[in-house]
Design a protein around this motif. Sequence first.
Motif, PDB file in Angstrom:
ATOM      1  N   GLN A  89       0.997  -1.174  -0.064  1.00  0.00           N
ATOM      2  CA  GLN A  89      -0.028  -0.140   0.206  1.00  0.00           C
ATOM      3  C   GLN A  89       0.874   1.353   0.191  1.00  0.00           C
ATOM      4  N   LEU A  90       2.034   1.266   0.658  1.00  0.00           N
ATOM      5  CA  LEU A  90       3.001   2.285   0.600  1.00  0.00           C
ATOM      6  C   LEU A  90       3.105   2.624  -0.588  1.00  0.00           C
TER       7      LEU A  90
ATOM      8  N   ASP B 156       0.322   4.038  -2.885  1.00  0.00           N
ATOM      9  CA  ASP B 156      -0.005   5.403  -2.567  1.00  0.00           C
ATOM     10  C   ASP B 156       1.051   6.398  -3.073  1.00  0.00           C
TER      11      ASP B 156
ATOM     12  N   MET C 110       7.514  10.596   0.476  1.00  0.00           N
ATOM     13  CA  MET C 110       6.479   9.580   0.956  1.00  0.00           C
ATOM     14  C   MET C 110       6.911   8.183   1.140  1.00  0.00           C
TER      15      MET C 110
ATOM     16  N   LYS D   6       8.922   8.623   4.838  1.00  0.00           N
ATOM     17  CA  LYS D   6       7.825   8.771   5.735  1.00  0.00           C
ATOM     18  C   LYS D   6       7.140   7.313   5.965  1.00  0.00           C
ATOM     19  N   GLY D   7       6.604   6.699   4.832  1.00  0.00           N
ATOM     20  CA  GLY D   7       6.054   5.492   5.169  1.00  0.00           C
ATOM     21  C   GLY D   7       6.887   4.375   5.791  1.00  0.00           C
TER      22      GLY D   7
ATOM     23  N   GLU E 126       7.540   5.069   9.654  1.00  0.00           N
ATOM     24  CA  GLU E 126       6.115   4.937  10.339  1.00  0.00           C
ATOM     25  C   GLU E 126       6.151   3.428  10.636  1.00  0.00           C
ATOM     26  N   LEU E 127       6.628   2.671   9.678  1.00  0.00           N
ATOM     27  CA  LEU E 127       6.457   0.975   9.768  1.00  0.00           C
ATOM     28  C   LEU E 127       7.848   0.654  10.575  1.00  0.00           C
TER      29      LEU E 127
ATOM     30  N   CYS F  37      14.966   6.698   1.973  1.00  0.00           N
ATOM     31  CA  CYS F  37      14.326   5.481   1.379  1.00  0.00           C
ATOM     32  C   CYS F  37      14.964   4.831  -0.031  1.00  0.00           C
TER      33      CYS F  37
END
Length: 446
Positions: A292-293, A296, A321, A324-325, A328-329, A345
């Motif tokens: 989903q990351l 998106d 994005m 950040k994702g 958060e994981l 990333c």
Amino acid sequence: MLKHSLLPVEEFTARRQTMLDAMPENSLAIISAAHEVTRSNDTEYPFCQNKNFYYLTGFNEPEAVLLLVKSTPQKSVLFCRDKDPEMEVWHGRRIGPELAKQEFGVDEALSIDELDDYAVDCFAQVSMVMCCFDDNDTMALATDWLAQVSAKSRIGKKAPVNLTNCAELIHELRLHKSEREIALMRKANVISGHAHQRAMKATAPDKFEYQIEAELLHEFAVNGARHAAYNSIVAGGDNANILHYTDNNEALIDGDLLLIDAGGELAGYAADITRTFPVSGKFSEPQKAIYQLVLDAQNAAIAAIEPGNTLASLNDLVCDMLTKGLYELGILTGDLTELIEEKACKQYFIHGLGHWLGLDVHDVGDYHANEKRQQLRPFTAGMVMTIEPGIYIPKGADVDEKWQGIGVRIEDNVLVTETGYENLTVSAPKSIAEIEALMSGVAKTV
């Protein structure tokens, strides 16, 4: 309509005229066909035409050369193999010069055996010769013809004073697609999307990657895309973390993801689609989170495509994005602001965001990249590109074990329009709900 192109002859005559209009006065351009390549003893690989030559001619035989002469008179001359009944019995029909002139709209069509004398005569009448410097065979021809003309200086022959690379000129023409090209690319995408649907429905634990590849190739071919646009990647589990994995020889394991990067080639034009989905038909929670990351980020990048934007800008958006994702994981740790500034990333998103698409999968056209490799060329209507973010976490990576072995890439083909974009990849499901529904048999092919 030309037999091999699905495009009318007018498309190719217009391209040649545009090329001639852009050439300097008193110049000559040389563009050569590809050669057949031996596969084994006396058999060849399927013939793939030189894309620049094909773009300007639609002619799909080896041993051919196009001359574009920008002088008086201005003309296009195609040299090709003669008709040869004995050879054609063994190796297939040839078009021959007489029919080539009629079918391909060139001003003249002559035997390839006449090329040398004709070209030397042309060289003595122009001041500039243009050819693609990355084509060694054409460069060798040009060098030989220049030497032949220079050797005749005592009898009044004057060799051209400039030898110029015309690749950039052709590449600029190829970068902006016509309406007919766009229609072909839409169709290539629909065929390829249906192939991905077929692959999803055929996938099950203990099948082999090559069996799924066979489903793709069959769907391409029966719908007119006789060849894959590139070697298909069918990568189960940790194999997805090998970017150009094409062995496709391992068994699919229940609980793994399967990454497929595959597209058909229709009349020379490529589709390039990637989908990632669960072998069992159901995403695990860690797989769902990573998927989903990536989805998106891809959707956000596609939504930002419009004239004037750049791949560099889209890449910044996606990296922000994804960083950040991943933070958060818990896959990335530290100060989030610093991680975003550093594009942290990229430890897991290890390739570029996209590339031009057309007659080549990684198609031609200047990206206006700077010293930092940022691609700064503003988008204009008629460009087609891929958008393909990914996250790759191989087994043994220094992260929680639940993330290891996950490789996800999602790739669509997108046209820049006058007001925004058109996503050509409409027939390949990519939301989690769509994929799971299709693989469970709830949804039907669209």
